[in-house]
Design a protein around this motif. Structure first.
Motif, PDB file in Angstrom:
ATOM      1  N   VAL A  80     -16.757 -76.516  57.878  1.00 45.02           N
ATOM      2  CA  VAL A  80     -15.586 -76.029  58.543  1.00 45.02           C
ATOM      3  C   VAL A  80     -14.341 -76.087  57.297  1.00 45.02           C
ATOM      4  CG1 VAL A  80     -16.146 -76.372  60.736  1.00 45.02           C
ATOM      5  CG2 VAL A  80     -14.896 -78.229  59.731  1.00 45.02           C
ATOM      6  N   ASN A  81     -13.290 -75.329  57.413  1.00 48.69           N
ATOM      7  CA  ASN A  81     -12.207 -75.270  56.436  1.00 48.69           C
ATOM      8  C   ASN A  81     -11.291 -76.491  57.065  1.00 48.69           C
ATOM      9  OD1 ASN A  81      -9.990 -75.118  54.587  1.00 48.69           O
ATOM     10  ND2 ASN A  81      -9.985 -72.796  55.203  1.00 48.69           N
ATOM     11  N   GLU A  82     -11.385 -77.600  56.620  1.00 47.68           N
ATOM     12  CA  GLU A  82     -10.383 -78.714  57.206  1.00 47.68           C
ATOM     13  C   GLU A  82      -9.419 -78.587  56.658  1.00 47.68           C
ATOM     14  OE1 GLU A  82     -12.335 -82.554  56.691  1.00 47.68           O
ATOM     15  OE2 GLU A  82     -14.548 -81.882  57.428  1.00 47.68           O
ATOM     16  N   PRO A  88      -2.464 -74.855  59.033  1.00 48.38           N
ATOM     17  CA  PRO A  88      -2.672 -73.586  59.789  1.00 48.38           C
ATOM     18  C   PRO A  88      -2.334 -72.490  59.299  1.00 48.38           C
ATOM     19  CG  PRO A  88      -1.722 -74.805  61.259  1.00 48.38           C
ATOM     20  CD  PRO A  88      -1.729 -75.815  59.898  1.00 48.38           C
ATOM     21  N   GLU A  89      -1.190 -72.345  58.483  1.00 51.82           N
ATOM     22  CA  GLU A  89      -0.569 -71.278  58.132  1.00 51.82           C
ATOM     23  C   GLU A  89      -1.383 -70.744  57.011  1.00 51.82           C
ATOM     24  OE1 GLU A  89       1.168 -74.910  55.909  1.00 51.82           O
ATOM     25  OE2 GLU A  89       0.619 -74.622  57.891  1.00 51.82           O
ATOM     26  N   LEU A  90      -2.396 -71.213  56.398  1.00 53.19           N
ATOM     27  CA  LEU A  90      -3.446 -70.602  55.517  1.00 53.19           C
ATOM     28  C   LEU A  90      -3.865 -69.440  56.069  1.00 53.19           C
ATOM     29  CD1 LEU A  90      -4.993 -73.959  53.879  1.00 53.19           C
ATOM     30  CD2 LEU A  90      -3.110 -72.187  52.589  1.00 53.19           C
ATOM     31  N   VAL A  91      -4.089 -69.411  57.197  1.00 47.10           N
ATOM     32  CA  VAL A  91      -4.700 -68.266  58.003  1.00 47.10           C
ATOM     33  C   VAL A  91      -3.637 -66.985  57.856  1.00 47.10           C
ATOM     34  CG1 VAL A  91      -5.206 -67.238  60.525  1.00 47.10           C
ATOM     35  CG2 VAL A  91      -5.897 -69.569  59.754  1.00 47.10           C
ATOM     36  N   LEU A 102     -15.092 -71.006  59.123  1.00 47.70           N
ATOM     37  CA  LEU A 102     -16.376 -71.476  58.894  1.00 47.70           C
ATOM     38  C   LEU A 102     -17.174 -70.935  57.946  1.00 47.70           C
ATOM     39  CD1 LEU A 102     -17.304 -70.738  62.773  1.00 47.70           C
ATOM     40  CD2 LEU A 102     -16.280 -72.826  61.748  1.00 47.70           C
ATOM     41  N   GLU A 103     -18.237 -71.894  57.638  1.00 46.04           N
ATOM     42  CA  GLU A 103     -19.562 -71.355  57.083  1.00 46.04           C
ATOM     43  C   GLU A 103     -20.754 -71.698  57.678  1.00 46.04           C
ATOM     44  OE1 GLU A 103     -19.478 -73.326  53.100  1.00 46.04           O
ATOM     45  OE2 GLU A 103     -18.129 -71.738  52.194  1.00 46.04           O
ATOM     46  N   ILE A 104     -21.302 -70.588  57.871  1.00 42.65           N
ATOM     47  CA  ILE A 104     -22.641 -70.697  58.566  1.00 42.65           C
ATOM     48  C   ILE A 104     -23.832 -70.448  57.704  1.00 42.65           C
ATOM     49  CG2 ILE A 104     -21.376 -70.566  60.862  1.00 42.65           C
ATOM     50  CD1 ILE A 104     -23.022 -67.878  61.114  1.00 42.65           C
TER      51      ILE A 104
END
Length: 126
Positions: A80-82, A88-91, A102-104
């Motif tokens: 997960v992008n910790e 959260p503003e990176l979004v 996420l990476e899955i």
């Protein structure tokens, strides 16, 4: 208004994107972050959890709304992008780069065929 829609990804109608390499990265589109406004909180699953295509995997909260996040494909969360927990503003700032969520490890590569291409997604949001 025209939004950036990278051609190297697949999209859900609910505005999530996924890369198709392994592991796949998942996030929300530039259109989605614009509609939400300033993102103030992101809730994501823990590594090791399984997510299912078209099911919710988390929540994004903005100054305007709280929205569920839907998985484009099924698989095990490997990262997960910790950085989003503290920033959260990176979004908003970089939805296709530093704002990934996420990476899955995808369970079934065939699920990518059920997603919208960049061109199809562009048609939906224009």
């Amino acid at each position: 208004m025209s939004f950036d829609v990278p051609d190297d990804r697949r999209y859900l109608e609910s505005h999530e994107w996924t890369t198709t390499d392994d592991p796949v990265r998942i996030g929300i589109s530039a259109f989605a972050q614009d509609e939400l406004g300033d993102v103030v909180f992101v809730e994501l699953p823990d590594p090791g959890e399984e997510i299912e295509a078209d099911e919710t995997f988390g929540v994004v909260e903005s100054i305007k709304a709280v929205s569920d996040l839907y998985a484009p494909v099924s698989g095990e969360v490997v990262a997960v992008n910790e950085a989003l927990f503290d920033a959260p503003e990176l979004v908003n700032e970089d939805p296709y780069g530093d704002g990934w969520m996420l990476e899955i490890d995808p369970a079934d590569d065939g699920e990518f065929d059920d997603l919208l291409t960049a061109a199809e997604y562009r048609d939906r949001i224009e």
